[in-house]
Design a protein around this motif. Sequence first.
Motif, PDB file in Angstrom:
ATOM      1  N   ASP A  40      -3.636  -7.486   0.911  1.00 14.57           N
ATOM      2  CA  ASP A  40      -2.477  -6.508   0.798  1.00 14.57           C
ATOM      3  C   ASP A  40      -1.398  -7.244   0.491  1.00 14.57           C
ATOM      4  OD1 ASP A  40      -3.591  -4.089   1.937  1.00 14.57           O
ATOM      5  OD2 ASP A  40      -2.888  -4.421   4.393  1.00 14.57           O
ATOM      6  N   ASN A  42       2.437  -6.562   1.458  1.00 18.61           N
ATOM      7  CA  ASN A  42       3.072  -5.667   2.358  1.00 18.61           C
ATOM      8  C   ASN A  42       4.643  -5.705   2.138  1.00 18.61           C
ATOM      9  OD1 ASN A  42       0.841  -4.626   4.207  1.00 18.61           O
ATOM     10  ND2 ASN A  42       0.741  -6.888   4.690  1.00 18.61           N
ATOM     11  N   ASN A  43       4.972  -4.256   2.286  1.00 23.17           N
ATOM     12  CA  ASN A  43       6.548  -4.354   2.521  1.00 23.17           C
ATOM     13  C   ASN A  43       7.255  -4.858   1.317  1.00 23.17           C
ATOM     14  OD1 ASN A  43       6.333  -2.422   4.576  1.00 23.17           O
ATOM     15  ND2 ASN A  43       6.068  -4.151   6.096  1.00 23.17           N
ATOM     16  N   ARG A  74      -1.894   1.924  -3.478  1.00 18.15           N
ATOM     17  CA  ARG A  74      -0.477   2.109  -2.902  1.00 18.15           C
ATOM     18  C   ARG A  74      -0.524   3.177  -1.712  1.00 18.15           C
ATOM     19  NH1 ARG A  74       3.334   6.288  -3.791  1.00 18.15           N
ATOM     20  NH2 ARG A  74       5.371   5.414  -2.739  1.00 18.15           N
ATOM     21  N   LYS A  75       0.059   2.408  -0.499  1.00 18.31           N
ATOM     22  CA  LYS A  75       0.122   3.397   0.613  1.00 18.31           C
ATOM     23  C   LYS A  75       1.203   4.116   0.466  1.00 18.31           C
ATOM     24  CE  LYS A  75       0.816   2.588   5.612  1.00 18.31           C
ATOM     25  NZ  LYS A  75       1.215   1.662   6.610  1.00 18.31           N
ATOM     26  N   TRP A  86      -4.024   5.965   1.119  1.00 18.61           N
ATOM     27  CA  TRP A  86      -4.221   4.958   0.073  1.00 18.61           C
ATOM     28  C   TRP A  86      -4.372   6.015  -1.334  1.00 18.61           C
ATOM     29  CZ3 TRP A  86      -2.200   0.412   0.850  1.00 18.61           C
ATOM     30  CH2 TRP A  86      -2.565   0.068   2.129  1.00 18.61           C
ATOM     31  N   ASN A 131      10.329  -1.549  -0.217  1.00 18.83           N
ATOM     32  CA  ASN A 131       9.396  -1.338   0.946  1.00 18.83           C
ATOM     33  C   ASN A 131       8.006  -0.563   0.874  1.00 18.83           C
ATOM     34  OD1 ASN A 131      11.208  -2.691   2.883  1.00 18.83           O
ATOM     35  ND2 ASN A 131      12.295  -0.594   2.828  1.00 18.83           N
ATOM     36  N   GLN A 132       7.508  -1.118  -0.465  1.00 19.64           N
ATOM     37  CA  GLN A 132       6.047  -0.728  -0.845  1.00 19.64           C
ATOM     38  C   GLN A 132       4.818  -1.530  -0.464  1.00 19.64           C
ATOM     39  OE1 GLN A 132       5.842   2.476  -2.740  1.00 19.64           O
ATOM     40  NE2 GLN A 132       7.962   2.523  -1.894  1.00 19.64           N
ATOM     41  N   THR A 133       3.960  -0.713  -0.025  1.00 16.37           N
ATOM     42  CA  THR A 133       2.791  -1.583   0.467  1.00 16.37           C
ATOM     43  C   THR A 133       1.668  -1.164  -0.548  1.00 16.37           C
ATOM     44  OG1 THR A 133       3.371  -1.646   2.790  1.00 16.37           O
ATOM     45  CG2 THR A 133       1.143  -1.905   2.278  1.00 16.37           C
ATOM     46  N   ARG A 135      -2.603  -2.202  -1.722  1.00 19.41           N
ATOM     47  CA  ARG A 135      -3.729  -2.911  -1.392  1.00 19.41           C
ATOM     48  C   ARG A 135      -4.520  -3.340  -2.675  1.00 19.41           C
ATOM     49  NH1 ARG A 135      -6.854  -1.246   4.144  1.00 19.41           N
ATOM     50  NH2 ARG A 135      -5.026  -2.887   4.497  1.00 19.41           N
ATOM     51  N   SER A 171      -3.410 -11.129   3.458  1.00 18.48           N
ATOM     52  CA  SER A 171      -2.184 -10.807   2.633  1.00 18.48           C
ATOM     53  C   SER A 171      -2.076 -11.609   1.270  1.00 18.48           C
ATOM     54  CB  SER A 171      -0.935 -11.315   3.412  1.00 18.48           C
ATOM     55  OG  SER A 171      -0.599 -10.413   4.347  1.00 18.48           O
TER      56      SER A 171
END
Length: 172
Positions: A40, A42-43, A74-75, A86, A131-133, A135, A171
Amino acid sequence: MKKYFTLMLMAIFSVAALSCDNRNNDVITQDNDTYSVVLDINNVNFSYNAQDGYFISRTFTKPLFNTDVVLMYRKTGSATDGSPVWQSIPRTLYLANGNELDYDFDFTKNDVMIYASGNYDVSTTPQYLNNQTFRVVLVPASPGGKNANVDYSDYNSVIRYFKIDDSKVKSL
């Protein structure tokens, strides 16, 4: 005697020729150096430079094997049960006023870069840059079958096909 010898010789060659077939010679290779992994990012916020535009860059802790493939998601939100939704990348988002935002990525054996670009000034839509997450899913390029029946655009399909335990996400 000559006739029998000729017939016998033909029979031997016929048996030898018929026993040599290629029906069972399809070799299925198994990629034993790749273990499917989920990572991941994250943010994170996209950075900007004139050469790459808006980007996120990450280095892998270990170099990938030549037979590894990177899948990127992308979440986009959460389902009613709280599980993440996703969306596969590359992806074009069609926004208001004819604006189009593109997410894309590339990778080497050492790193991955995610890009955001559009047909407008994407800095005017910071909700798509901040603030993108993401995977990152590492899988073998050759899953061992000729016709892998997996929809790579569907995160859950990939997780099921490669038997990935995505509760052990690391991560990046």
